[in-house]
Design a protein around this motif. Structure first.
Motif, PDB file in Angstrom:
ATOM      1  N   ARG A 240       0.816  -1.216   0.000  1.00  0.00           N
ATOM      2  CA  ARG A 240       0.000   0.000   0.000  1.00  0.00           C
ATOM      3  C   ARG A 240       0.852   1.270   0.000  1.00  0.00           C
ATOM      4  N   HIS A 241       2.170   1.119   0.232  1.00  0.00           N
ATOM      5  CA  HIS A 241       3.030   2.306   0.176  1.00  0.00           C
ATOM      6  C   HIS A 241       3.584   2.547  -1.225  1.00  0.00           C
ATOM      7  N   LEU A 242       3.432   1.580  -2.116  1.00  0.00           N
ATOM      8  CA  LEU A 242       4.154   1.680  -3.390  1.00  0.00           C
ATOM      9  C   LEU A 242       3.776   2.925  -4.191  1.00  0.00           C
ATOM     10  N   ALA A 243       2.497   3.229  -4.241  1.00  0.00           N
ATOM     11  CA  ALA A 243       2.083   4.369  -5.065  1.00  0.00           C
ATOM     12  C   ALA A 243       2.646   5.682  -4.529  1.00  0.00           C
ATOM     13  N   GLU A 244       2.610   5.850  -3.232  1.00  0.00           N
ATOM     14  CA  GLU A 244       3.019   7.137  -2.663  1.00  0.00           C
ATOM     15  C   GLU A 244       4.502   7.255  -2.392  1.00  0.00           C
ATOM     16  N   ARG A 245       5.123   6.147  -2.003  1.00  0.00           N
ATOM     17  CA  ARG A 245       6.529   6.239  -1.607  1.00  0.00           C
ATOM     18  C   ARG A 245       7.341   5.022  -2.041  1.00  0.00           C
ATOM     19  N   GLY A 246       7.039   4.553  -3.235  1.00  0.00           N
ATOM     20  CA  GLY A 246       7.742   3.372  -3.746  1.00  0.00           C
ATOM     21  C   GLY A 246       9.248   3.556  -3.794  1.00  0.00           C
ATOM     22  N   ASP A 247       9.687   4.783  -4.066  1.00  0.00           N
ATOM     23  CA  ASP A 247      11.132   4.997  -4.204  1.00  0.00           C
ATOM     24  C   ASP A 247      11.789   5.494  -2.918  1.00  0.00           C
ATOM     25  N   GLN A 248      10.996   5.675  -1.905  1.00  0.00           N
ATOM     26  CA  GLN A 248      11.579   6.094  -0.616  1.00  0.00           C
ATOM     27  C   GLN A 248      12.263   4.899   0.061  1.00  0.00           C
TER      28      GLN A 248
ATOM     29  N   PHE B  80       7.277   7.738  18.901  1.00  0.00           N
ATOM     30  CA  PHE B  80       8.427   8.356  18.230  1.00  0.00           C
ATOM     31  C   PHE B  80       8.049   9.613  17.460  1.00  0.00           C
ATOM     32  N   GLN B  81       6.750   9.871  17.347  1.00  0.00           N
ATOM     33  CA  GLN B  81       6.287  11.058  16.613  1.00  0.00           C
ATOM     34  C   GLN B  81       6.954  11.122  15.234  1.00  0.00           C
ATOM     35  N   TYR B  82       6.948   9.990  14.585  1.00  0.00           N
ATOM     36  CA  TYR B  82       7.572   9.896  13.268  1.00  0.00           C
ATOM     37  C   TYR B  82       6.838  10.785  12.259  1.00  0.00           C
ATOM     38  N   GLN B  83       7.625  11.541  11.482  1.00  0.00           N
ATOM     39  CA  GLN B  83       7.052  12.373  10.414  1.00  0.00           C
ATOM     40  C   GLN B  83       7.599  11.894   9.071  1.00  0.00           C
ATOM     41  N   PRO B  84       6.811  12.021   8.006  1.00  0.00           N
ATOM     42  CA  PRO B  84       7.293  11.555   6.699  1.00  0.00           C
ATOM     43  C   PRO B  84       8.675  12.129   6.391  1.00  0.00           C
ATOM     44  N   GLY B  85       9.555  11.285   5.908  1.00  0.00           N
ATOM     45  CA  GLY B  85      10.905  11.725   5.553  1.00  0.00           C
ATOM     46  C   GLY B  85      11.930  11.522   6.653  1.00  0.00           C
ATOM     47  N   ASP B  86      11.461  11.287   7.866  1.00  0.00           N
ATOM     48  CA  ASP B  86      12.396  11.071   8.975  1.00  0.00           C
ATOM     49  C   ASP B  86      13.170   9.772   8.791  1.00  0.00           C
ATOM     50  N   VAL B  87      14.353   9.733   9.408  1.00  0.00           N
ATOM     51  CA  VAL B  87      15.141   8.503   9.452  1.00  0.00           C
ATOM     52  C   VAL B  87      15.122   8.002  10.888  1.00  0.00           C
ATOM     53  N   TYR B  88      14.635   6.794  11.041  1.00  0.00           N
ATOM     54  CA  TYR B  88      14.429   6.222  12.366  1.00  0.00           C
ATOM     55  C   TYR B  88      15.403   5.065  12.543  1.00  0.00           C
ATOM     56  N   TRP B  89      16.003   4.987  13.731  1.00  0.00           N
ATOM     57  CA  TRP B  89      16.950   3.889  13.972  1.00  0.00           C
ATOM     58  C   TRP B  89      16.741   3.270  15.347  1.00  0.00           C
ATOM     59  N   CYS B  90      16.440   1.986  15.327  1.00  0.00           N
ATOM     60  CA  CYS B  90      16.365   1.189  16.543  1.00  0.00           C
ATOM     61  C   CYS B  90      17.545   0.224  16.517  1.00  0.00           C
ATOM     62  N   THR B  91      18.344   0.241  17.587  1.00  0.00           N
ATOM     63  CA  THR B  91      19.593  -0.543  17.567  1.00  0.00           C
ATOM     64  C   THR B  91      19.405  -1.991  18.022  1.00  0.00           C
ATOM     65  N   ALA B  92      18.169  -2.381  18.297  1.00  0.00           N
ATOM     66  CA  ALA B  92      17.941  -3.748  18.793  1.00  0.00           C
ATOM     67  C   ALA B  92      18.267  -4.782  17.716  1.00  0.00           C
ATOM     68  N   ASP B  93      18.241  -6.036  18.117  1.00  0.00           N
ATOM     69  CA  ASP B  93      18.408  -7.127  17.173  1.00  0.00           C
ATOM     70  C   ASP B  93      17.011  -7.667  16.849  1.00  0.00           C
ATOM     71  N   ILE B  94      16.820  -8.082  15.624  1.00  0.00           N
ATOM     72  CA  ILE B  94      15.502  -8.608  15.234  1.00  0.00           C
ATOM     73  C   ILE B  94      15.205  -9.918  15.969  1.00  0.00           C
ATOM     74  N   GLY B  95      16.216 -10.489  16.602  1.00  0.00           N
ATOM     75  CA  GLY B  95      16.010 -11.679  17.432  1.00  0.00           C
ATOM     76  C   GLY B  95      15.205 -11.417  18.696  1.00  0.00           C
ATOM     77  N   TRP B  96      14.957 -10.156  19.019  1.00  0.00           N
ATOM     78  CA  TRP B  96      14.151  -9.808  20.197  1.00  0.00           C
ATOM     79  C   TRP B  96      12.875  -9.108  19.732  1.00  0.00           C
ATOM     80  N   ILE B  97      11.927  -8.963  20.652  1.00  0.00           N
ATOM     81  CA  ILE B  97      10.645  -8.351  20.270  1.00  0.00           C
ATOM     82  C   ILE B  97      10.837  -6.912  19.782  1.00  0.00           C
ATOM     83  N   THR B  98      11.789  -6.195  20.362  1.00  0.00           N
ATOM     84  CA  THR B  98      11.973  -4.800  19.965  1.00  0.00           C
ATOM     85  C   THR B  98      12.282  -4.709  18.465  1.00  0.00           C
ATOM     86  N   GLY B  99      13.084  -5.632  17.988  1.00  0.00           N
ATOM     87  CA  GLY B  99      13.398  -5.643  16.560  1.00  0.00           C
ATOM     88  C   GLY B  99      12.189  -6.015  15.704  1.00  0.00           C
TER      89      GLY B  99
END
Ligand code: PRX
Length: 643
Positions: free
Chosen positions: A78-86, A287-306
């Motif tokens: 559902r993101h492809l039309a609006e932000r496929g290249d993001q 996180f109050q994420y806004q379009p265009g922001d770069v978000y970084w979570c340092t967790a490992d995907i092996g845990w729930i946070t990831g």
């Protein structure tokens, strides 16, 4: 059909404390309406018939029954039309000079489809379990999403666990496939991942038909042609389109194992619809994420946070989510901040243990970087001590960026108590207020009644269901009931103790059960004891946590040896080796004390309260020892303590 051409709608994003209070009031007075309004912002193949059905006795919780969806259509299509290249995922490799890999939404969609097609071809279908044992590489994200695409259930095992722990998890869920890498690059180390999988297969994983091996370093590995296949050989030629499986809202999305107070880790089960809604909703608001922001979570995907906040939450919201392969201290203790500067990171999310470790390395590592793009910095996994909170605020947040201290658990699926960006009051060491829809309460230890009013203290419970809560523990619903729903009848019991201040803000005090939190990793004391007891000369052991400057808690083991003379230094090494083998390096004891006896009650139970005090070197007030069968044991333990 695709409907994805419609503008992407997202859940409500609260933007003031007043608005939070209004939304919160609505969310608890009319929870079903509130969550239905939020759920309507997603793409459902078929809308649900019933928003919520629940009881906390059996327990049985169902959200959005009758609804059909696929979470990856919401994360990707559902993101492809609006932000496929993001950029959807930005991968920062272990070596600072190696190329960054950026996958746009379009590219990630194509890669997920290719892998999904490969999994299908290898006989994986809806409901099958696929186990992951991989480092933090883009292929991990891709193939986890590929499972979700075809309705297979992913079970990601952190790649620091041992072969035995991996085999136990594979066998508990009867997984059909393991997806792994050849090696894992972590700092200066090159860890042989496939070798651990080989060892797990040798221990016995009879349901595994295929081990799909991703070539990460190209280093030497052993190969068993009866089940090993190269990931790229199966995936590269596949079509980049793959119809997503229409899942019931209550179909299982994934299993994630976590430790509890009894010996065996439990497979926490999360389902598709509610998890999708809540991870997106909480991501957007905390996180109050806004379009265009770069978000970084340092967790490992092996845990729930990831799972929730590298993959699903951010992708559902069309965010740019970073993945980091390495460790915070390689090549030096400025690596996190160098990455923040390089990628102009706007939201940064890490664990107190990392903050404390970096704080100890000196301020110069953080001061030299430009962190002016940061808007929100987050903490998760364990209570954050005041010193670490202040350092994070001053050195990383430069005294202007809000800290969100997010309390939650594998079982809760998403963040439960936390500030919302800059819109909540801040107080060091306080996680803050519950998110909309979350109804925490504190229950008196003795009376098992809710402690009403502010301030209050007690067992942290939740009295009403929320969309991303666990539904069961895999293969053992009784265990789910006993662990979470029987301590305080009619409520979900978290295992944590907490305090509420005069303004209603929550502070998490820590676990009140036999779970310890080592560097933000949950360990059951019984699990570590079982591992230690595997040593042929150990008669009995007792494990407790003790305060540790960097790890939060360290592991202190009291061990009784069998008769005969022992080289105790050698035995210590062997015990550590046994724990590494049974669980993995994260569970190895920091301190081992050999004792003749453990303090026990007349009914034969180890009195851990005393052991905890001795390990913490808090000897003034050991409490009542009169009920002990062997009070003399306490004196000799004190005399021989390891401080
Ligand atoms: O004791 C709490 C602690 O971590 C436990 C959950 O661990 P796990 O399921 O591995 O999930 C960790 C990541 C969500 C909780 O029962 N915990 C987690 N976050 C916090 C915390 N303790 C205090 N403050 C937090 N922010």
């Amino acid at each position: 059909m695709p409907v994805y051409n419609q503008p992407v709608k997202l859940p409500v994003q609260i933007q003031s404390f007043d608005e939070y209070q209004e939304v919160y009031a609505h969310s608890v007075s009319k929870p079903e309406n509130f969550w239905a309004e939020q759920a309507d912002t997603f793409y459902w193949r078929k809308r649900w018939d019933k928003t919520l059905e629940w009881n906390f006795t059996d327990p049985d919780v169902k959200w959005f029954q009758g609804g059909k969806l696929n979470i990856t259509e919401n994360c990707l299509d559902r993101h492809l039309a609006e932000r496929g290249d993001q950029a959807a995922i930005v991968f920062e490799p272990n070596e600072p000079g190696d190329p960054v890999i950026t996958l746009s939404y379009r590219e990630l969609h194509a890669e997920v489809c290719k892998t999904a097609n490969a999994l299908h071809e290898l006989g994986i279908g809806k409901g099958d379990r696929v186990c992951f044992y991989m480092p933090m590489v883009p292929e991990l994200a891709i193939s986890v999403l590929a499972c979700a695409r075809i309705g297979a259930i992913h079970s990601v095992v952190f790649a620091g666990f041992s072969a035995q722990a991996l085999a136990d998890r594979v066998n508990d869920a009867d997984c059909k496939m393991i997806i792994c890498s050849d090696y894992n690059k972590r700092g200066a180390k090159n860890i042989p991942v496939k070798q651990v999988v080989d060892e797990a297969m040798a221990i016995g994983c009879s349901t595994i038909e295929t081990v799909l091996v991703h070539k990460n370093t190209g280093g030497d590995i052993t190969w068993d042609p009866s089940y090993d296949l190269w990931y790229h050989e199966q995936v590269d030629h596949q079509s980049s389109e793959c119809e997503a499986e229409a899942m019931d809202a209550e179909d299982v999305l994934f299993i994630l194992y976590t430790s509890g107070s009894t010996g065996k880790p439990k497979g926490i089960v999360h389902t598709c619809g509610g998890y999708m809604l809540y991870t997106a909703f909480s991501f957007l608001n905390v996180f109050q994420y806004q379009p265009g922001d770069v978000y970084w979570c340092t967790a490992d995907i092996g845990w729930i946070t990831g799972h929730s906040y590298i993959l699903y939450g951010p992708l559902l919201c069309g965010a740019t989510s970073m993945m980091f392969e390495g460790v915070p201290t390689y090549p030096d203790a400025g690596r996190f901040w160098q990455i923040c500067e390089k990628h102009k990171v706007n939201q940064f999310y890490t664990a107190p243990t990392a903050i404390r470790a970096l704080m100890a390395k000196g301020d110069e590592h953080v001061e030299k970087y430009d962190l002016s793009d940061l808007k929100v910095i987050g903490s998760v996994g364990e209570p954050i001590n005041e010193e670490a909170w202040e350092w994070y605020k001053e050195k990383v947040g430069r005294n202007v960026v809000p800290i969100v201290d997010t309390w939650w658990q594998t079982e809760t699926g998403g963040m439960m108590i936390s500030g919302l960006g800059n819109y909540s009051p801040q107080k060091a060491t306080f996680a803050g207020y519950p998110l909309p829809g979350i109804q925490p309460c504190l229950v008196g230890k003795e009376s098992i009644k809710e402690n009403k009013g502010n301030p209050a203290e007690g067992l942290l419970c939740v009295k009403f269901p929320w969309p991303s809560m666990l539904r069961t523990t895999w293969g053992d619903h009784e265990r789910c009931k006993n662990t979470y729903f029987s301590t305080v009848p009619g409520m979900y019991f978290t295992g944590d103790g907490a305090r509420r201040d005069e303004n209603g803000m929550y502070r998490i005090v820590g676990r009140v059960d036999d779970v310890i939190n080592v560097s933000g990793h949950r360990m059951g004391t019984a699990e570590v004891e079982n591992a230690i007891d595997e040593h042929s000369r150990v008669v009995e052991s007792a494990v407790v946590g003790y305060p540790h400057d960097i790890k939060g808690q360290g592991i202190y083991a009291y061990v009784i040896m069998g008769p005969g003379s022992h080289d105790l230094d050698l035995i210590k090494q062997e015990i550590i080796a046994v724990v590494r083998k049974e669980i993995g390096p994260i569970a190895k004891p920091d301190k081992i004390q050999f004792v003749d006896a453990l303090p026990k009650t007349r009914s034969g139970k180890i009195m851990r309260r005393i052991l905890r005090k001795v390990a913490a070197n808090e000897l003034e007030n050991l409490g009542d020892t009169s009920t002990l069968l062997n009070p003399e044991a306490v004196e000799s333990i004190i005399a021989g303590r390891d401080i």
